[in-house]
Design an enzyme around this catalytic site. Structure first.
Site, mmCIF file in Angstrom:
data_model
loop_
_atom_site.group_PDB
_atom_site.id
_atom_site.type_symbol
_atom_site.label_atom_id
_atom_site.label_comp_id
_atom_site.label_asym_id
_atom_site.label_seq_id
_atom_site.Cartn_x
_atom_site.Cartn_y
_atom_site.Cartn_z
ATOM 1 N N GLU A 78 -69.394 46.604 -27.231
ATOM 2 C CA GLU A 78 -68.592 47.669 -26.603
ATOM 3 C C GLU A 78 -68.531 48.915 -27.480
ATOM 4 O O GLU A 78 -67.657 49.772 -27.329
ATOM 5 C CB GLU A 78 -67.195 47.134 -26.289
ATOM 6 C CG GLU A 78 -67.203 45.942 -25.340
ATOM 7 C CD GLU A 78 -67.227 46.317 -23.851
ATOM 8 O OE1 GLU A 78 -66.537 47.269 -23.465
ATOM 9 O OE2 GLU A 78 -67.931 45.641 -23.081
ATOM 10 N N HIS A 86 -59.901 45.956 -26.063
ATOM 11 C CA HIS A 86 -60.698 46.476 -27.186
ATOM 12 C C HIS A 86 -59.783 46.565 -28.400
ATOM 13 O O HIS A 86 -58.569 46.775 -28.244
ATOM 14 C CB HIS A 86 -61.204 47.910 -26.909
ATOM 15 C CG HIS A 86 -62.299 48.010 -25.905
ATOM 16 N ND1 HIS A 86 -62.310 48.975 -24.918
ATOM 17 C CD2 HIS A 86 -63.424 47.291 -25.728
ATOM 18 C CE1 HIS A 86 -63.396 48.834 -24.184
ATOM 19 N NE2 HIS A 86 -64.086 47.821 -24.642
ATOM 20 N N CYS A 119 -60.155 56.448 -26.574
ATOM 21 C CA CYS A 119 -61.264 56.005 -25.717
ATOM 22 C C CYS A 119 -62.167 57.165 -25.352
ATOM 23 O O CYS A 119 -63.359 57.003 -25.121
ATOM 24 C CB CYS A 119 -60.744 55.441 -24.401
ATOM 25 S SG CYS A 119 -59.693 54.031 -24.541
#
Ligand code: SUG
Length: 448
Positions: free
Chosen positions: A174, A250, A371
């Site tokens: 990721e 995450h 993000c």
């Protein structure tokens, strides 16, 4: 030579919508099917970029992707003209059309993992595009991500690009959302900190019970090898599986690091003391003084962290050595979090100021300030080698806001995704954008 952390923010694409596509991401699940406002989303992101630029930080912009991804729908068996592909997908498999329309590439912390030249064996800045293979709608991002990064960081003397890891769950990657770098100075060798959610091959590591762990240890190790990082400059840590089960999909939802500082929640990791000692020792050997700020669960619960996105903040170093935290508006809306932040900034510690941004459109899909940005530490020579078209300036901000005003809708719901006109609008906008950002041909419709 002077070095910088440059934040490249993802520009929100014209199809931003709430598809409910990310199981394990609480915001994405709970806002599913609401109508979105792509124009407002893009302008909120641009306002953050402009504010950081005006505060004196180096700021860049990363282009969105072509959506709906008609080529991806063709690979799934839909055929005919582009309009027919969309029509047929809408009729027979709406969830696939929704996935192929997602503007999820805006969360560029997931675009790639980046290692600065001071850490790598060949002295170049290394990029590995993330395969994002935990979610179908994100797994289709990496080919275009690689082309866009290639157009931004084209000079092979300074920049090395690696293709995404094999597209299987065992190498689930990721990108920078599970990667942090500690250093004394951006230009000096640092310690790269990889956080994984599970191991694919070693059953000794526990795994979450409810939600998926998106990042594997084996993926992180592969990225470290590709980038030529030495063992002395790498620390691996496992995310606490129980926080993944509470919606921490995450590591950047529960911890953030910068410079010599790790800001984290008490429940973020397994074997925290061992991990902190290793970071201290390894950064110490590189001349750094590792410091950690632990937020106790008695003051901020994991649920508070997930709802407010306190840790999805940008921790930025200011010229006087102090630090600034960029947080989303939702932190002000949570009494315990806001109280914690007031205490933090008035305690005389390193973090002196908190700045709040309204990023609600992105937040409703689980994407906060951190993000939305990909950090790339660059020295002056490397910065000069970056495609200048993607570096934020006052005129570029003006041009991009006009571009958004001209091309973006202010309301989008699921039915609108079936409108073939949306594809044309998106392609027209992106064609113009590649000229504004001087990227050349990077999108499938420009190449095929
Ligand atoms: O992968 N949301 C993204 C949010 C990514 C946030 N990134 C970081 N934490 N670094 C994701 O879950 C939701 C899309 C939708 O439901 O429409 C989504 O993809």
């Amino acid at each position: 030579m002077k070095s910088y952390e440059v934040n490249f923010d993802g520009l929100v694409g014209p199809t931003h919508n709430y598809g409910g596509l990310s199981y394990g991401n609480v915001a994405s699940q709970s806002n599913s099917q609401q109508s979105s406002n792509p124009k407002e989303a893009a302008l909120q992101g641009l306002a953050k970029m402009k504010a950081l630029m005006e505060m004196g930080f180096q700021q860049g912009v990363l282009a969105p992707q072509e959506r709906p991804d008609v080529a991806a729908l063709r690979r799934l068996g839909f055929s005919g003209s582009d309009a027919q592909v969309i029509e047929r997908a809408a009729k027979d498999a709406m969830p696939l059309l929704v996935a192929s329309c997602s503007a999820s590439s805006m969360w560029v912390a997931n675009a790639a993992t980046v290692s600065p030249s001071a850490d790598t064996a060949d002295g170049r800045v290394h990029f590995t595009a993330a395969n994002l293979n935990c979610k179908y709608h994100r797994s289709i991002e990496h080919p275009t991500t690689s082309r866009v990064l290639g157009a931004m960081f084209a000079d092979q003397k300074h920049f090395a690009h690696h293709a995404a890891l094999p597209a299987v769950a065992q190498f689930g990657d990721e990108g920078a959302a599970n990667h942090t770098r500690f250093c004394r100075d951006y230009g000096q060798a640092g310690v790269e900190f990889f956080v994984f959610g599970r191991s694919a091959f070693d059953t000794r590591y526990p795994a979450p019970q409810k939600y998926p762990a998106r990042q594997t240890l084996e993926a992180s190790q592969a990225v470290a090898r590709l980038h030529g990082l030495g063992d002395d400059g790498v620390v691996y840590a496992q995310q606490n599986p129980s926080v993944i089960d509470q919606g921490v999909f995450h590591n950047d939802v529960i911890a953030v690091g910068n410079g010599e500082v790790l800001f984290y929640h008490e429940d973020a990791f397994l074997e925290t003391d061992k991990m902190l000692a290793e970071l201290q020792a390894k950064l110490g050997k590189r001349g750094g003084n590792f410091q950690s700020i632990c937020v106790p669960r008695s003051q901020v619960t994991v649920e508070d962290a997930v709802r407010s996105y306190l840790f999805n903040s940008q921790l930025l170093s200011r010229a006087d050595g102090s630090m600034l935290l960029i947080v989303p508006e939702e932190c002000r809306g949570n009494e315990r979090v806001w109280q914690y932040l007031q205490g933090l900034t008035s305690s005389g510690g390193l973090i002196r100021e908190v700045k709040v941004f309204d990023l609600k459109q992105s937040m409703q899909n689980g994407g906060g300030p951190a993000c939305l940005r990909l950090r790339v530490a660059l020295n002056q020579t490397e910065l000069a080698a970056v495609n200048p078209g993607v570096i934020m300036t006052a005129p570029l901000y003006g041009t991009l806001t006009q571009w958004v005003d001209k091309h973006y809708r202010d309301r989008l719901s699921e039915n609108d995704l079936a409108d073939p006109q949306l594809l044309l609008e998106c392609r027209t906008a992106l064609d113009e954008l590649t000229q504004i950002l001087k990227l050349g041909a990077v999108y499938p419709f420009q190449i095929n």
